[in-house]
Design an enzyme around this catalytic site. Structure first.
Site, PDB file in Angstrom:
ATOM      1  CE  LYS A  10      -8.549 -11.193 -26.356  1.00 24.42           C
ATOM      2  NZ  LYS A  10      -9.202 -10.099 -27.101  1.00 24.42           N
TER       3      LYS A  10
ATOM      4  CE1 TYR B 183     -11.977 -13.438 -30.194  1.00 24.46           C
ATOM      5  CE2 TYR B 183      -9.795 -14.126 -30.874  1.00 24.46           C
ATOM      6  CZ  TYR B 183     -10.632 -13.538 -29.946  1.00 24.46           C
ATOM      7  OH  TYR B 183     -10.121 -13.042 -28.759  1.00 24.46           O
TER       8      TYR B 183
ATOM      9  CG  HIS C 130     -12.064 -14.588 -25.199  1.00 22.04           C
ATOM     10  ND1 HIS C 130     -12.856 -14.028 -26.175  1.00 22.04           N
ATOM     11  CD2 HIS C 130     -12.692 -15.730 -24.796  1.00 22.04           C
ATOM     12  CE1 HIS C 130     -13.922 -14.812 -26.367  1.00 22.04           C
ATOM     13  NE2 HIS C 130     -13.847 -15.855 -25.548  1.00 22.04           N
TER      14      HIS C 130
ATOM     15  CG  ASN D  41      -9.170  -6.700 -25.718  1.00 23.24           C
ATOM     16  OD1 ASN D  41      -8.562  -7.728 -25.973  1.00 23.24           O
ATOM     17  ND2 ASN D  41     -10.400  -6.480 -26.130  1.00 23.24           N
TER      18      ASN D  41
ATOM     19  CD  GLU E  89     -15.961 -18.376 -26.662  1.00 18.79           C
ATOM     20  OE1 GLU E  89     -15.687 -18.106 -25.480  1.00 18.79           O
ATOM     21  OE2 GLU E  89     -16.391 -17.519 -27.463  1.00 18.79           O
TER      22      GLU E  89
HETATM   23  P1  IDP Z   1     -15.077  -9.084 -26.478  1.00 17.17           P
HETATM   24  O1  IDP Z   1     -13.668  -9.630 -26.464  1.00 17.17           O
HETATM   25  O2  IDP Z   1     -15.239  -7.984 -25.457  1.00 17.17           O
HETATM   26  O3  IDP Z   1     -16.134 -10.151 -26.365  1.00 17.17           O
HETATM   27  P2  IDP Z   1     -15.754  -8.908 -29.292  1.00 17.17           P
HETATM   28  O4  IDP Z   1     -16.688  -7.887 -29.871  1.00 17.17           O
HETATM   29  O5  IDP Z   1     -16.252 -10.311 -29.207  1.00 17.17           O
HETATM   30  O6  IDP Z   1     -15.294  -8.352 -27.871  1.00 17.17           O
HETATM   31  O7  IDP Z   1     -14.429  -8.871 -30.155  1.00 17.17           O
HETATM   32  C1  IDP Z   1     -13.448  -9.871 -30.017  1.00 17.17           C
HETATM   33  C2  IDP Z   1     -12.086  -9.220 -29.969  1.00 17.17           C
HETATM   34  O8  IDP Z   1     -11.834  -8.634 -31.243  1.00 17.17           O
HETATM   35  C3  IDP Z   1     -11.958  -8.067 -28.978  1.00 17.17           C
HETATM   36  O9  IDP Z   1     -11.647  -8.498 -27.666  1.00 17.17           O
HETATM   37  C4  IDP Z   1     -10.838  -7.257 -29.584  1.00 17.17           C
HETATM   38  O10 IDP Z   1      -9.561  -7.798 -29.247  1.00 17.17           O
HETATM   39  C5  IDP Z   1     -11.078  -7.443 -31.083  1.00 17.17           C
HETATM   40  N1  IDP Z   1     -11.852  -6.343 -31.650  1.00 17.17           N
HETATM   41  C6  IDP Z   1     -13.179  -6.132 -31.542  1.00 17.17           C
HETATM   42  N2  IDP Z   1     -13.557  -5.016 -32.189  1.00 17.17           N
HETATM   43  C7  IDP Z   1     -12.445  -4.512 -32.727  1.00 17.17           C
HETATM   44  C8  IDP Z   1     -12.174  -3.365 -33.517  1.00 17.17           C
HETATM   45  O11 IDP Z   1     -13.058  -2.556 -33.856  1.00 17.17           O
HETATM   46  N3  IDP Z   1     -10.866  -3.162 -33.873  1.00 17.17           N
HETATM   47  C9  IDP Z   1      -9.850  -4.006 -33.506  1.00 17.17           C
HETATM   48  N4  IDP Z   1     -10.073  -5.113 -32.769  1.00 17.17           N
HETATM   49  C10 IDP Z   1     -11.335  -5.349 -32.366  1.00 17.17           C
HETATM   50 MG    MG Z   2     -16.665 -11.661 -27.708  1.00 17.98          MG
END
Ligand code: IDP
Ligand code: MG
Length: 168
Positions: A27, A67, A133, A130, A144
């Protein structure tokens, strides 16, 4: 040959090899922080094979499509602005069980809960930054990869000599 369940099958030295492909992206925070090499190294060291890679700036439309499952959630708009704020490194990684291997190498969504040794557990502190992805299953991997790569941009049927020392 790409199968509908997201796995890829080809023949190497007359042995049928069935491997998965998964979509991984560094990212904009990871690119901006200069840790592209550090992130890629972890997938390479694990034994996975890089079969597609590009540095690109994501359009708002592509970000929303990628997303799409999170549309309507409170963090969706912030997520889309974050992922489009700078270049990302889009990649396709291949290997036996590549989807689950990449997810475990990446670690839990919230870096505060990610285990040390994982990318997020070692290199990040919070959920909205984080670093990386990874597709969460065969359908999302196929979907994707299709958003980011045309078929000709992914190296197909490229057996490595080392593969027999990585998988049995
Ligand atoms: P993942 O990346 O571990 O698959 P997902 O639940 O698919 O997690 O969420 C996609 C991305 O959305 C996450 O990597 C994170 O950057 C963001 N995200 C998910 N949940 C939250 C939240 O509660 N607050 C802020 N950002 C979030
Ligand atoms: Mg995800």
């Amino acid at each position: 040959m790409y199968e509908t369940n997201g796995s890829c099958i080809y023949y190497s030295e007359d042995i049928k090899v069935s491997v998965e492909r998964t979509f991984v992206a560094i990212k904009p925070d990871g690119v901006e922080r200069g840790i592209i090499g550090e992130v890629i190294k972890r997938f390479e060291s694990r034994g996975l094979k890089l079969v597609g890679m590009k540095l690109m700036k994501l359009s708002n439309e592509k970000a929303q499509e990628h997303y799409g499952e999170h549309k309507g959630k409170p963090f969706f708009d912030g997520l889309v602005s974050f992922i489009t704020a700078g270049p990302i490194v889009a990649m396709v990684w291949e290997g036996k069980g590549a989807i689950a291997l990449c997810r475990s190498t990446i670690g839990a969504t919230n870096p505060a809960q990610a285990a040390p040794g994982t990318i997020r557990g070692d290199l990040a502190v919070e959920i909205g930054r984080n670093v990386v992805h990874g597709s969460d299953g065969p359908e999302s991997a196929k979907r994707e990869i299709g958003i980011f790569f045309s078929e000709s941009e992914v190296c197909a049927e490229w057996p490595r000599a080392v593969d027999k020392w990585v998988s049995e």
